[in-house]
Write an enzyme that holds these catalytic residues in place. Structure first.
Site, PDB file in Angstrom:
ATOM      1  N   LYS A  75       0.849  -1.211   0.000  1.00 10.70           N
ATOM      2  CA  LYS A  75       0.000   0.000   0.000  1.00 10.70           C
ATOM      3  C   LYS A  75       0.878   1.253   0.000  1.00 10.70           C
ATOM      4  CE  LYS A  75      -3.987   1.887   2.551  1.00 10.70           C
ATOM      5  NZ  LYS A  75      -4.900   1.671   3.700  1.00 10.70           N
ATOM      6  N   SER A 150      -9.808   1.440   2.663  1.00 13.05           N
ATOM      7  CA  SER A 150      -8.995   2.298   1.838  1.00 13.05           C
ATOM      8  C   SER A 150      -7.880   1.545   1.089  1.00 13.05           C
ATOM      9  CB  SER A 150      -8.354   3.406   2.687  1.00 13.05           C
ATOM     10  OG  SER A 150      -7.415   2.862   3.590  1.00 13.05           O
ATOM     11  N   SER A 174      -9.917  -0.722   6.824  1.00 12.06           N
ATOM     12  CA  SER A 174      -9.320  -0.593   5.484  1.00 12.06           C
ATOM     13  C   SER A 174      -8.614  -1.815   4.934  1.00 12.06           C
ATOM     14  CB  SER A 174      -8.349   0.572   5.468  1.00 12.06           C
ATOM     15  OG  SER A 174      -9.075   1.749   5.345  1.00 12.06           O
TER      16      SER A 174
HETATM   17  N1  GLN Z   1     -13.427   4.017   6.188  1.00 15.58           N
HETATM   18  C1  GLN Z   1     -12.721   4.394   7.381  1.00 15.58           C
HETATM   19  C2  GLN Z   1     -12.294   5.829   7.305  1.00 15.58           C
HETATM   20  O1  GLN Z   1     -12.494   6.433   6.307  1.00 15.58           O
HETATM   21  C3  GLN Z   1     -11.574   3.492   7.629  1.00 15.58           C
HETATM   22  C4  GLN Z   1     -10.374   3.825   6.844  1.00 15.58           C
HETATM   23  C5  GLN Z   1      -9.163   3.037   7.257  1.00 15.58           C
HETATM   24  O2  GLN Z   1      -9.257   2.011   7.926  1.00 15.58           O
HETATM   25  N2  GLN Z   1      -7.995   3.563   6.934  1.00 15.58           N
HETATM   26  O3  GLN Z   1     -11.774   6.372   8.211  1.00 15.58           O
END
Ligand code: GLN
Length: 483
Positions: A75, A150, A174
């Site tokens: 990532k 994400s 994410s």
């Molecule tokens: N969807 C969540 C957010 O936008 C989780 C994102 C993540 O785990 N980085 O914060």
């Protein structure tokens, strides 16, 4: 479907050289990436150089390390010295880190082959991958749908067979959400099991790095490689390796079902979860019904804490040290203001504003401090549940992968995190595994949550389920490299 153990077998039996293997993945990635947008950067030279080293080792007859020679995706919020690390943001579009993340150091020392850096929501903020400055990664099972956020690119590449496994990060879901949307296994380790050094911070008390893989055994292998204590991350303490502990037996295991997690699911997700519970019963697990009344506070608590921490963490992007710089400005204030307005996308700006608001004098008690108190209550409620069960079974996401441009409000999108973010609030480990398909070929995932440092317990429960259902549910898309 490519698994680490299968690719490793091909390498060690010398059926394929690591260079040939890597060439095939690079070629497939170059071909599919214009469609999938899974990679932000492809690292052709680094990959081939690494592959040649592995071939030399194979020729010398030396044994390979567990992940040696395996093509993977990292990532793009994990720093790689000398390789652009963008966080999918205009702010860091040209940022080349001066140091390696701990996780990348460990993987590199095993000569695992980096094919490239994975697309993601900007600064890991989002649930669909669409907040990426480079455009959203597509779901290989149905490219009209998102890969989930994400860690969107990581999941897209693994499901599209242009990486054998991937590394993501999880602040509120994410790793698990894209794994669920793409029919993969996603493990979010216990907070502190894996070092966060070199992970570009979003919510530091919630962030954790973990694997996205095609099967449970692979997730365990990758976890074992990265779960080492790092003296440079004071919140890391490492963890026991788990691969040797997985038996895939759940007879007598207490499986907790908290009904609150089962509200508001689509018909397909509900049905798949019911079938999963029935299968666990058949395998000898004992079903325990539980209540989790705190679930209604989980989203506000998560979004207050995550945004507060983000507003502080992202304060460093002022254009003075590194990252995007505004070219026209009147004075220093104007420079910083323009740099940040130009460099950050809309969702990131929204979170910074929200976070600054909940931390500001006069509102801090009402929001941030209250959220901290509720965080403790949520932790307590989990501890209580784990006196009565060994593993909690929940959906990973109440829905399947959304279509691109679903036109949902920010709050509606935040609601898709309802099943995942309580795990980060409490610092627990959880894994998402495939448990069926809905219409349009879209995968469904379920989540197994364990008590702190009980990765072996949840992966064992996952393996038991996977062994029974692999034929039906473990499928990558019809593209990329199929060995
Ligand atoms: N969807 C969540 C957010 O936008 C989780 C994102 C993540 O785990 N980085 O914060």
């Amino acid at each position: 479907m490519n698994t680490i153990s299968e690719v490793r077998r091909l390498l060690t039996s010398r059926d394929i050289s690591c260079r040939m293997l890597t060439e095939r993945f690079l070629k497939a990635a170059e071909k599919e990436n214009p469609t999938l947008s899974a990679y932000i950067t492809l690292t052709r030279e680094t990959a081939l150089q690494c592959a040649d080293g592995v071939d030399r080792k194979l020729q010398s007859g030396a044994a390979l390390a567990p992940l040696e020679g395996i093509p993977f995706i990292l990532k793009d919020n994990i720093t790689t010295k000398g390789i652009t690390t963008t966080c999918a943001s205009r702010m860091l579009k040209n940022y080349v880190p001066l140091y390696d993340a701990d996780v990348w150091e460990r993987l590199k020392s095993q000569n695992t082959v980096l094919i490239g850096k994975g697309n993601m929501d900007e600064f890991a903020m989002g649930s669909t991958g669409e907040t990426s400055y480079f455009g959203g990664a597509k779901n290989p099972h149905n490219t009209a749908h998102v890969a989930g956020g994400s860690s969107s690119g990581t999941a897209s590449a693994v499901a599209g067979n242009i990486a054998v496994y991937g590394i993501g990060s999880d602040t509120g879901g994410s790793i698990r959400m894209p794994a669920s949307f793409c029919g993969l296994v996603g493990l979010k380790p216990t907070y502190g099991a894996v070092s966060r050094r070199g992970l570009i911070a979003y919510g530091s008390s919630l962030d954790q790095i973990g694997p996205i893989t095609t099967c449970v055994e692979d997730a365990a292998l990758v976890f074992d490689t990265i779960c080492i204590r790092d003296p440079a991350d004071m919140t890391s303490r490492g963890s026991e390796p788990v691969s040797g502990q997985l038996k895939g037996v759940v007879k007598g295991m207490r499986l907790g079902i908290a009904r609150e997690f089962y509200e508001g699911l689509t018909y397909d997700v509900h049905k798949a979860l019911d079938q999963a519970v029935a299968l666990y019963k058949k395998l000898g697990a004992v079903i325990v019904e539980l209540d989790f009344p705190m679930l209604k506070y989980v989203l506000p608590v998560y979004y207050i804490l995550a945004c507060a921490e983000a507003s502080s963490n992202l304060g460093r992007y002022d254009g003075l040290r590194y990252g995007h710089r505004a070219s026209e400005y009147t004075d220093l204030d104007d420079f910083v203001c323009r740099t940040r307005s130009e460099g950050f996308g809309q969702e990131v700006r929204r979170r910074i504003l929200l976070g600054t608001y909940v931390l500001s004098a006069g509102y801090c008690d009402a929001y941030y401090n209250k959220a901290q108190l509720l965080r403790q209550s949520i932790k307590n409620e989990f501890s209580k549940m784990f006196t009565r069960c060994d593993v909690l079974l929940t959906p990973t996401v109440p829905v399947t992968a959304l279509p691109f441009g679903a036109n949902m409000s920010p709050v509606e999108l935040y609601q898709t995190d309802i099943c995942t973010c309580s795990v980060n609030i409490a610092g627990l480990p959880a894994v998402s595994i495939p448990c069926g398909f809905a219409e349009k070929g879209l995968p469904i995932g379920m989540q197994l949550i364990g008590d702190k440092f009980h990765e072996a317990v949840i992966l064992n429960a996952a393996l038991a389920f996977e062994r029974e259902t692999a034929q039906a549910y473990l499928k990558t898309a019809d593209m990329g490299v199929r060995l």
